[in-house]
Design a protein around this motif. Structure first.
Motif, PDB file in Angstrom:
ATOM      1  N   MET A   1       0.842  -1.171   0.000  1.00 49.21           N
ATOM      2  CA  MET A   1       0.000   0.000   0.000  1.00 49.21           C
ATOM      3  C   MET A   1       0.897   1.249   0.000  1.00 49.21           C
ATOM      4  O   MET A   1       1.829   1.351   0.783  1.00 49.21           O
ATOM      5  CB  MET A   1      -0.889  -0.016   1.241  1.00 49.21           C
ATOM      6  N   ALA A   2       0.596   2.182  -0.885  1.00 51.94           N
ATOM      7  CA  ALA A   2       1.375   3.427  -0.978  1.00 51.94           C
ATOM      8  C   ALA A   2       0.877   4.444   0.037  1.00 51.94           C
ATOM      9  O   ALA A   2      -0.324   4.576   0.277  1.00 51.94           O
ATOM     10  CB  ALA A   2       1.256   4.003  -2.374  1.00 51.94           C
ATOM     11  N   ILE A   3       1.806   5.147   0.634  1.00 51.02           N
ATOM     12  CA  ILE A   3       1.469   6.231   1.555  1.00 51.02           C
ATOM     13  C   ILE A   3       1.715   7.541   0.824  1.00 51.02           C
ATOM     14  O   ILE A   3       2.788   7.755   0.259  1.00 51.02           O
ATOM     15  CB  ILE A   3       2.313   6.160   2.836  1.00 51.02           C
ATOM     16  N   ILE A  61       0.127  19.659  -3.630  1.00 47.53           N
ATOM     17  CA  ILE A  61       0.951  18.696  -4.358  1.00 47.53           C
ATOM     18  C   ILE A  61       1.013  17.392  -3.573  1.00 47.53           C
ATOM     19  O   ILE A  61       1.356  17.395  -2.388  1.00 47.53           O
ATOM     20  CB  ILE A  61       2.360  19.267  -4.597  1.00 47.53           C
ATOM     21  N   SER A  62       0.661  16.294  -4.241  1.00 44.66           N
ATOM     22  CA  SER A  62       0.659  14.965  -3.615  1.00 44.66           C
ATOM     23  C   SER A  62       1.862  14.155  -4.102  1.00 44.66           C
ATOM     24  O   SER A  62       2.203  14.187  -5.287  1.00 44.66           O
ATOM     25  CB  SER A  62      -0.610  14.202  -3.983  1.00 44.66           C
ATOM     26  N   PHE A  63       2.480  13.444  -3.177  1.00 43.22           N
ATOM     27  CA  PHE A  63       3.613  12.591  -3.557  1.00 43.22           C
ATOM     28  C   PHE A  63       3.642  11.357  -2.668  1.00 43.22           C
ATOM     29  O   PHE A  63       3.094  11.355  -1.564  1.00 43.22           O
ATOM     30  CB  PHE A  63       4.932  13.369  -3.457  1.00 43.22           C
ATOM     31  N   THR A  64       4.283  10.316  -3.181  1.00 36.22           N
ATOM     32  CA  THR A  64       4.383   9.087  -2.404  1.00 36.22           C
ATOM     33  C   THR A  64       5.577   9.168  -1.458  1.00 36.22           C
ATOM     34  O   THR A  64       6.577   9.801  -1.763  1.00 36.22           O
ATOM     35  CB  THR A  64       4.547   7.844  -3.319  1.00 36.22           C
TER      36      THR A  64
END
Length: 67
Positions: A1-3, A61-64
């Protein structure tokens, strides 16, 4: 699962809101890796002498995040 993590960035441009958004992502990418998306939260502009002089955006801005 990515956070995923979200940061909020403000940027401006004398050209357009689109250019301001691109500048926000470009600047954030200098220190933030794995950027996946950007959401324009707000747009505004500065008017001088009855003409638009600056476009401003507030970008999420979204990032993993790596494990």
């Amino acid at each position: 699962m990515a956070i995923m993590k979200v940061i909020e960035v403000m940027a401006n441009s004398s050209k357009s809101w689109e250019d301001a958004a691109k500048q926000a992502v470009k600047h954030a990418s200098k220190t933030v890796k794995n950027i996946k998306s950007a959401y324009i939260n707000e747009q505004s502009m500065v008017v001088k002498d009855n003409d638009v002089s600056e476009f401003r955006v507030n970008v999420k801005i979204s990032f993993t995040v790596n494990d």
